[in-house]
Write a protein that holds these residues in place. Structure first.
Motif, PDB file in Angstrom:
ATOM      1  N   GLY A 165      91.048  55.545  25.463  1.00 44.47           N
ATOM      2  CA  GLY A 165      91.746  56.330  26.476  1.00 44.47           C
ATOM      3  C   GLY A 165      93.003  56.995  25.963  1.00 44.47           C
TER       4      GLY A 165
ATOM      5  N   ARG B  81      85.478  65.305  22.345  1.00 45.24           N
ATOM      6  CA  ARG B  81      86.347  66.215  23.103  1.00 45.24           C
ATOM      7  C   ARG B  81      87.773  66.284  22.595  1.00 45.24           C
TER       8      ARG B  81
ATOM      9  N   THR C 241      86.882  61.692  19.562  1.00 43.46           N
ATOM     10  CA  THR C 241      85.657  61.662  20.342  1.00 43.46           C
ATOM     11  C   THR C 241      85.092  63.082  20.200  1.00 43.46           C
TER      12      THR C 241
ATOM     13  N   ASP D 136      91.343  60.001  23.874  1.00 41.07           N
ATOM     14  CA  ASP D 136      90.709  60.952  24.780  1.00 41.07           C
ATOM     15  C   ASP D 136      90.939  60.479  26.213  1.00 41.07           C
ATOM     16  N   PRO D 137      92.064  60.908  26.837  1.00 40.17           N
ATOM     17  CA  PRO D 137      92.361  60.475  28.203  1.00 40.17           C
ATOM     18  C   PRO D 137      91.184  60.746  29.150  1.00 40.17           C
ATOM     19  N   GLY D 138      90.815  59.740  29.897  1.00 38.55           N
ATOM     20  CA  GLY D 138      89.691  59.865  30.811  1.00 38.55           C
ATOM     21  C   GLY D 138      88.412  59.256  30.264  1.00 38.55           C
ATOM     22  N   GLU D 139      88.346  59.058  28.937  1.00 39.58           N
ATOM     23  CA  GLU D 139      87.173  58.419  28.343  1.00 39.58           C
ATOM     24  C   GLU D 139      87.374  56.905  28.323  1.00 39.58           C
ATOM     25  N   ASP D 140      86.351  56.154  28.713  1.00 43.02           N
ATOM     26  CA  ASP D 140      86.488  54.696  28.734  1.00 43.02           C
ATOM     27  C   ASP D 140      85.451  53.989  27.872  1.00 43.02           C
TER      28      ASP D 140
ATOM     29  N   LYS E 191      96.149  67.870  22.526  1.00 42.37           N
ATOM     30  CA  LYS E 191      97.245  68.471  23.276  1.00 42.37           C
ATOM     31  C   LYS E 191      97.718  69.778  22.657  1.00 42.37           C
TER      32      LYS E 191
END
Length: 455
Positions: A309, A342, A340, A312-316, A395
């Protein structure tokens, strides 16, 4: 999806003319990136003001025309696929804007049949190639290409090597089995040695491959106990046997050439040790140092991913973490890309001799718990490599997804290249009713990023 010289006759041919290279993208300058949440030890925000300062795109080159120009008759039907996949890695070629790149094993995908995924090879005759490119304005132009060949000059192909270990290969529609090929390579990383030869890494073995300047495989170094038979080139079991537990389609991906001549290979994902579930849940992978002079691994290091996370914020899903590129930036220093599909972050790592775990208990696959099973390896006494965040590419506005290659242009500029998977997607809808590719529209792009601080 990680799709991937005969006799004395010269097969290295220029592609500067005769192939339709389209100028598809203008030079772009992006605005400043959002500041990173984290800071390095000096208190700087590593992504603040990192920015894209140029982009260039590879035009449409029919894959059949490309392949048959190098090795006539290898591709009888490219199914509408264009040259892609050269974003497996990127390495400076010496002149401004010129780079060596390498394709992976070729167009490939997955289709479920009776509830099980099958690996498809729509263009099974495709031969992995080293591709020299030039970035000029908004275009990526192919200057040269070198096919990878066996000792007798035959194409190595990108097909799976061993039944029972590698994914079974199938035709584009997953209906017809294809033959395994022990010569097949899923090439991912590339560097060029001082003598003009190349070193590549491969996901199948995983293996380290030494290739002549004309593309002939000289030696393939594989894990001890692999027992790869039938290859038409020299195979040497010189790597730790623990690498036999590499996750499927996640062997070596990153490769760096240190100033002294040693090589560093990165295992893309944690080993499946003792089982696949343990590997999928782990955040600890391995880097290996190899001496071409000794033809042996001389050190091994434990490398710890950030939480998924954070990368890649939002990936778990922790199993989405991968290392795709390692770049030498000093005698014992590397940039390591954690990603990842993304997002990606680059860390600066020093290869500390005190962190060497080669030949110890963590190379014994009977050790329990395994290195991969440790929730906190450092607390268990494992000398994990220290790292410092340099830039969070997720970012930086304008950086595409699935960055697999990173090259250092100067002490503040990086060249990034993405893997477009030859425009393929997974599933039965990747090809139309006539068996022609339904292109994803994703292009191979070289992106220049300017960093706020020197590396």
């Amino acid at each position: 999806m990680s799709s991937h010289v005969p006799g004395r006759r010269r097969v290295r041919r220029t592609l500067a003319a005769g192939l339709p290279l389209a100028l598809l993208a203008g030079l772009a300058a992006a605005g400043s990136a959002t500041a990173a949440d984290g800071h390095d030890r000096g208190g700087r925000a590593p992504s603040r003001d990192a920015r894209v300062v140029g982009t260039a795109t590879l035009g449409d080159i029919p894959l059949g025309a490309f392949s048959n120009r190098l090795l006539p008759g290898t591709v009888d039907d490219d199914r509408g696929v264009n040259l892609g996949g050269i974003g497996s890695d990127i390495y400076p070629a010496g002149r401004k804007g010129e780079f060596w790149t390498v394709t992976d094993r070729g167009p490939n995908g997955q289709i479920k049949v009776s509830g099980k995924k099958r690996r498809t090879f729509p263009v099974p005759g495709f031969d992995p190639a080293i591709v020299k490119i030039k970035v000029s304005g908004g275009a990526v132009r192919v200057l040269d290409a070198i096919p990878l060949t066996t000792s007798s000059g035959k194409p190595v192909t990108g097909l799976s090597n061993q039944e029972g270990r590698d994914e079974a290969p199938y035709s584009y529609d997953a209906r017809t089995p294809l033959p395994y090929n022990p010569n097949g390579l899923d090439t991912e990383g590339i560097v060029r040695a001082a003598d003009g030869s190349f070193w590549l890494v491969d996901e199948y073995g995983p293996s380290l491959v030494h290739v002549s300047a004309r593309g002939k495989v000289l030696t393939r170094y594989v894990p001890k106990g692999l027992r790869l038979s039938g290859a038409d080139y020299r195979v040497v079991e010189a790597l730790p046997s623990v690498l036999l537990h590499r996750k499927g389609n996640r062997g070596f991906e990153g490769l760096a050439l240190l100033p002294g001549g040693d090589l560093v290979m990165a295992v893309q994902s944690p080993l499946s040790l003792p089982d696949a579930a343990s590997g999928d849940a782990s955040r600890t992978t391995r880097l290996l140092r190899f001496s071409p002079r000794k033809q042996a691994v001389t050190a091994e290091y434990a490398y710890r991913f950030d939480p998924v996370g954070v990368v890649d914020p939002g990936e778990d899903d922790t199993s989405e973490l991968k290392i795709s590129s390692v770049v030498a930036v000093g005698r014992d220093r590397l940039l390591v890309e954690e990603r990842t599909d993304r997002a990606a972050r680059l860390h600066l790592v020093r290869l500390d001799r005190r962190a060497d775990i080669l030949g110890g208990r963590w190379d014994d696959d009977t050790t329990s718990p395994s290195l991969e099973q440790l929730d906190d390896p450092a607390a268990a006494g494992v000398p994990v490599l220290a790292k410092r965040l340099v830039v969070d590419l997720g970012k930086v506005a304008g950086v595409p997804g699935k960055i697999e290659g990173v090259a250092r242009v100067d002490d503040r500029t990086l060249a990034l290249i993405n893997d477009n998977d030859f425009g393929m997607t997974d599933g039965p809808d990747a090809f139309d009713a006539q068996g022609r590719l339904v292109d994803s529209g994703i292009k191979t792009t070289v992106t220049y990023v300017r960093l706020p601080h020197r590396i």
